[in-house]
Design an enzyme around this catalytic site. Structure first.
Site, short mmCIF file in Angstrom:
data_model
loop_
_atom_site.label_atom_id
_atom_site.label_comp_id
_atom_site.label_asym_id
_atom_site.label_seq_id
_atom_site.Cartn_x
_atom_site.Cartn_y
_atom_site.Cartn_z
N LYS A 204 99.66 -52.80 28.32
CA LYS A 204 99.53 -54.22 28.63
C LYS A 204 98.04 -54.54 28.61
CE LYS A 204 102.00 -57.54 31.49
NZ LYS A 204 102.96 -58.05 30.51
C1 LIG Z 1 104.29 -58.23 30.29
C2 LIG Z 1 104.97 -58.24 28.98
C3 LIG Z 1 106.37 -58.25 28.86
C4 LIG Z 1 107.30 -58.38 30.05
O1 LIG Z 1 107.13 -57.35 30.98
P1 LIG Z 1 107.67 -57.58 32.47
O2 LIG Z 1 107.31 -56.30 33.15
O3 LIG Z 1 109.11 -57.79 32.38
O4 LIG Z 1 106.95 -58.77 33.01
C5 LIG Z 1 106.93 -58.19 27.59
N1 LIG Z 1 106.16 -58.15 26.49
C6 LIG Z 1 104.81 -58.15 26.56
C7 LIG Z 1 104.02 -58.10 25.31
C8 LIG Z 1 104.17 -58.19 27.80
O5 LIG Z 1 102.84 -58.22 27.86
#
Ligand SMILES: *Cc1c(COP(=O)(O)O)cnc(C)c1O
Length: 365
Positions: A204
């Site tokens: 992330k």
């Molecule tokens: C944060 C994110 C998600 C969703 O993740 P959650 O943990 O469910 O909030 C999905 N795709 C991407 C690219 C992300 O950055």
């Protein structure tokens, strides 16, 4: 947390918190990520010294030297999680341990100092506790927490930095998409990909978002709400949206989502929905789904619903998918029964209305 289990975060309260009347006005209609609470957490990392100077302090600008590495080479990672008010009073975080683990994995991929999970958890608990008056009350709203880490060493040589700043800010939020139950329209990008094998797709990091914005802008130009990315190798299989995972619902009642394989962000909402769906007796497949199959299944009616999911978007129905040479409506273009049921099951746990059978809520106060 130190060895005695005491907090290592010192608390320096804001001397100029927002007056309660102004805060209440903001909490009535917070939007998404526009309003911010009074405090933030900061913790510094220095090679050879470890994590130090952790505090909860007044939210303020960050002083950065113009040569600060993150500004040049983008060593940055983040998380997103929410604190919810509970019906009996108090508030809880949803699966913050999963965010702590993912943050550590993202740090490793970006060659950054991994933050111990205990410090991550302590930081989010401390901020929610300090800014508890900032958690909105309306259904569908929450206090969104944004932990992030940046390389703060001031130098231009390309290498993993030797100094980092970890910070958590908090924002009261309503729903991410305006318009409620109406489905969003997706644009299938032919020109851009989000992540390639061996890249940073499962981390992330801000860089993934920077790389997705031209595709998102293309989606908007095409009259769509969001871009949906195909795999980088065959340009055939559906991966995910710019910041949300995707699920498909079929006529036999089963559901399917693309498998995690390094190029897809392992969403905590995605994982939770897989568990909840199985609890409800729904068959769940984590298998590749091609865009051609999507088009064929939408046309034949085998595909009855589709939805996107994430902490910010929660569960959002997908009404239509468009490409340069096609347009397909899914079901009746709105929220179908399976989407609605899964969304309710998730929200009921997050908001403390249903039994937390999996131990996902961590009470803050
Ligand atoms: C944060 C994110 C998600 C969703 O993740 P959650 O943990 O469910 O909030 C999905 N795709 C991407 C690219 C992300 O950055």
């Amino acid at each position: 947390m130190n060895k005695e289990g005491q907090s290592t975060l010192s608390i320096e309260k804001s001397l100029i918190p927002l007056p309660p009347a102004e805060r209440s006005a903001l909490l009535q209609n917070p939007g998404f990520g526009r309003a911010f609470s009074d405090h933030m957490v900061t913790i510094r990392y220095t090679e050879g010294r470890g994590w130090h100077d952790g505090k909860v302090e007044a939210r303020a600008n960050l002083p950065l030297d113009p040569s600060t590495m993150v500004l040049h080479y983008a060593q940055e990672i983040f998380e997103g999680l929410k604190a919810y008010r509970l019906p009996q009073g108090g508030a809880a975080l949803f699966r913050p341990d999963a965010n702590a683990r993912r943050f550590r994995n993202s740090a490793v991929r970006l060659a950054m100092a991994p933050l111990p999970d205990e410090l991550f958890l302590e930081s989010v608990h401390a901020l929610v506790s300090e800014d508890r008056d900032w958690i909105p009350e309306a259904e569908g709203s929450a206090l969104y927490l944004r932990p992030f880490m940046v390389a703060t060493e001031a130098a231009l040589g390309v290498k993993p930095a030797s100094e980092y700043l970890y910070c958590v800010i908090a924002s009261p939020v309503g729903s991410y998409f305006k318009g409620g139950a109406a489905g969003v329209t997706l644009w299938v990008s032919e020109n851009y990909i989000r992540a390639a094998p061996g890249g940073t797709g499962e981390a992330k990091c801000g860089g993934n978002y920077a790389a997705s914005l031209a595709a998102q802008a293309e989606a908007i130009r095409q009259g769509c709400d969001q871009v949906v990315f195909l795999d980088a190798v065959e340009r055939k299989y559906v991966e995910e949206l710019g910041g949300m995972n995707v699920f498909f619902v079929f006529e036999d009642g089963s559901i399917q989502t693309p498998p995690l394989g390094g190029t897809i962000l392992p969403g905590i909402t995605r994982d939770s929905l897989i568990v909840l769906a199985r609890d409800l007796g729904i068959t769940v497949r984590e298998e590749p789904y091609s865009i051609d199959q999507w088009r064929a299944d939408a046309a034949s009616g085998r595909l009855t619903e589709a939805f996107a999911c994430g902490t910010a978007a929660v569960v959002t129905p997908i009404g239509k998918v468009k490409g340069s040479s096609f347009e397909a409506t899914i079901g009746d273009g709105g929220a179908g029964p399976v989407t609605t049921k899964l969304k309710a099951a998730l929200l009921d746990i997050q908001n403390g209305r249903a039994e937390d059978r999996h131990g996902w809520l961590q009470r803050v106060f």
